[in-house]
Scaffold this motif. Structure first.
Motif, mmCIF file in Angstrom:
data_model
loop_
_atom_site.group_PDB
_atom_site.id
_atom_site.type_symbol
_atom_site.label_atom_id
_atom_site.label_comp_id
_atom_site.label_asym_id
_atom_site.label_seq_id
_atom_site.Cartn_x
_atom_site.Cartn_y
_atom_site.Cartn_z
ATOM 1 N N ARG A 34 0.850 -1.015 -0.266
ATOM 2 C CA ARG A 34 -0.132 0.066 -0.183
ATOM 3 C C ARG A 34 0.806 1.297 -0.134
ATOM 4 O O ARG A 34 0.578 2.162 -0.854
ATOM 5 C CB ARG A 34 -0.934 -0.026 1.184
ATOM 6 C CG ARG A 34 -1.555 1.210 1.480
ATOM 7 C CD ARG A 34 -1.940 1.559 3.068
ATOM 8 N NE ARG A 34 -0.769 1.590 3.820
ATOM 9 C CZ ARG A 34 -0.994 1.363 5.296
ATOM 10 N NH1 ARG A 34 -2.030 0.911 5.662
ATOM 11 N NH2 ARG A 34 0.160 1.699 6.000
ATOM 12 N N ASP A 35 1.739 1.149 0.812
ATOM 13 C CA ASP A 35 2.562 2.618 0.894
ATOM 14 C C ASP A 35 3.362 2.765 -0.420
ATOM 15 O O ASP A 35 3.637 3.836 -0.927
ATOM 16 C CB ASP A 35 3.749 2.245 2.270
ATOM 17 C CG ASP A 35 3.285 3.080 3.469
ATOM 18 O OD1 ASP A 35 2.031 2.950 3.376
ATOM 19 O OD2 ASP A 35 3.744 3.012 4.341
ATOM 20 N N GLU A 38 1.424 4.239 -2.675
ATOM 21 C CA GLU A 38 1.320 5.772 -2.753
ATOM 22 C C GLU A 38 2.392 6.415 -3.102
ATOM 23 O O GLU A 38 2.430 7.546 -3.394
ATOM 24 C CB GLU A 38 1.056 5.940 -1.130
ATOM 25 C CG GLU A 38 0.804 7.315 -0.692
ATOM 26 C CD GLU A 38 -0.349 8.194 -1.770
ATOM 27 O OE1 GLU A 38 -0.554 9.298 -1.294
ATOM 28 O OE2 GLU A 38 -1.223 7.625 -2.223
ATOM 29 N N ARG A 41 2.606 6.912 -6.812
ATOM 30 C CA ARG A 41 1.783 7.864 -6.875
ATOM 31 C C ARG A 41 2.321 9.351 -6.827
ATOM 32 O O ARG A 41 2.089 10.338 -7.661
ATOM 33 C CB ARG A 41 0.286 7.778 -6.447
ATOM 34 C CG ARG A 41 -0.622 8.926 -6.645
ATOM 35 C CD ARG A 41 -1.753 8.730 -6.147
ATOM 36 N NE ARG A 41 -1.781 9.356 -4.461
ATOM 37 C CZ ARG A 41 -1.585 10.662 -4.276
ATOM 38 N NH1 ARG A 41 -1.584 11.589 -5.402
ATOM 39 N NH2 ARG A 41 -1.237 11.200 -3.225
#
Length: 234
Positions: A34-35, A38, A41
């Motif tokens: 997940r990190d 991110e 992104r």
């Protein structure tokens, strides 16, 4: 230069595994992925944002905060586990710690030179290190954890990882150790100060000098406390 690792043929990268295969909700592998998504992104959005504009500044601050809280949680919780369970864990984590230190040094350089025209060049170099670090972790280090820990253990490590990440320093501190107990001891005072800086991002040179002094003090204190613990064990 960033380290390059060969992928083990029996261990698929975490990017190709389903949430269930990675241990289910709460697994440290899902939290890591997940990190990583991110961070990717934020790097892409920063590159696309107008130079010198407020949006690029906001994205940069978000990127820096996540980079350091994420890396601190890895170094405090995740890599000690890998060193215990993998025969080559020491070698693997030493290499990724070198990548972390390279990013730390680059971002410290950016932070200390707000008007330097080379800031974007340094930022792009840091992005390259971060992308390489993500690839090394998802292709090599994290699959080793999946191979040795069951789902319950992955969720337990994930809970500890998240707790540390939420209370970790959010700015570069190159003098602080990359390993426990030194990083954890230094991280306590640094985290509180960093989060004050995050609330007041326009602080001037005096605040930056104070942050550097506090980082050095915390690092010194960690060394002293670590030495005392070592002498007690003898």
């Amino acid at each position: 230069m960033p380290a390059h690792h060969e992928q083990h043929p029996a261990l698929p990268p975490v990017s190709r595994q389903s949430p269930a295969e990675l241990g289910g909700p709460g697994s440290v592998l899902l939290r890591q992925r997940r990190d990583h998504a991110e961070l990717d992104r934020l790097m892409n959005a920063h590159r696309a944002a107008a130079p010198g504009g407020p949006e690029r500044d906001r994205l940069w601050h978000d990127f820096v905060r996540l980079v350091f809280s994420h890396a601190f949680a890895e170094e405090t919780v995740l890599w000690p586990v890998l060193r215990r369970v993998a025969p080559d864990g020491e070698e693997l984590t030493a290499r990724v710690e070198e990548e972390h230190q390279a990013v730390n040094d680059l971002l410290a350089r950016v932070e200390k030179a707000p008007g330097d025209p080379r800031r974007q060049e340094w930022a792009e170099e840091a992005f390259r290190f971060v992308r390489e670090d993500i690839r090394d972790e998802e292709d090599v280090l994290l699959p080793r954890l999946r191979a040795t820990l069951d789902d319950r253990q992955l969720r337990r490590v994930g809970a500890a990882w998240e707790a540390v990440r939420l209370s970790a320093p959010t700015h570069p501190h190159p003098a602080v150790s990359r390993r426990p107990p030194g990083n954890a001891l230094a991280g306590i005072p640094l985290s509180g100060f960093d989060r004050l800086r995050d609330r007041f991002p326009t602080a001037g040179p005096t605040a930056r000098r104070t942050a550097l002094a506090l980082g050095a003090l915390a690092a010194t204190g960690a060394v002293v406390l670590g030495a005392r613990r070592t002498s007690r064990r003898r």
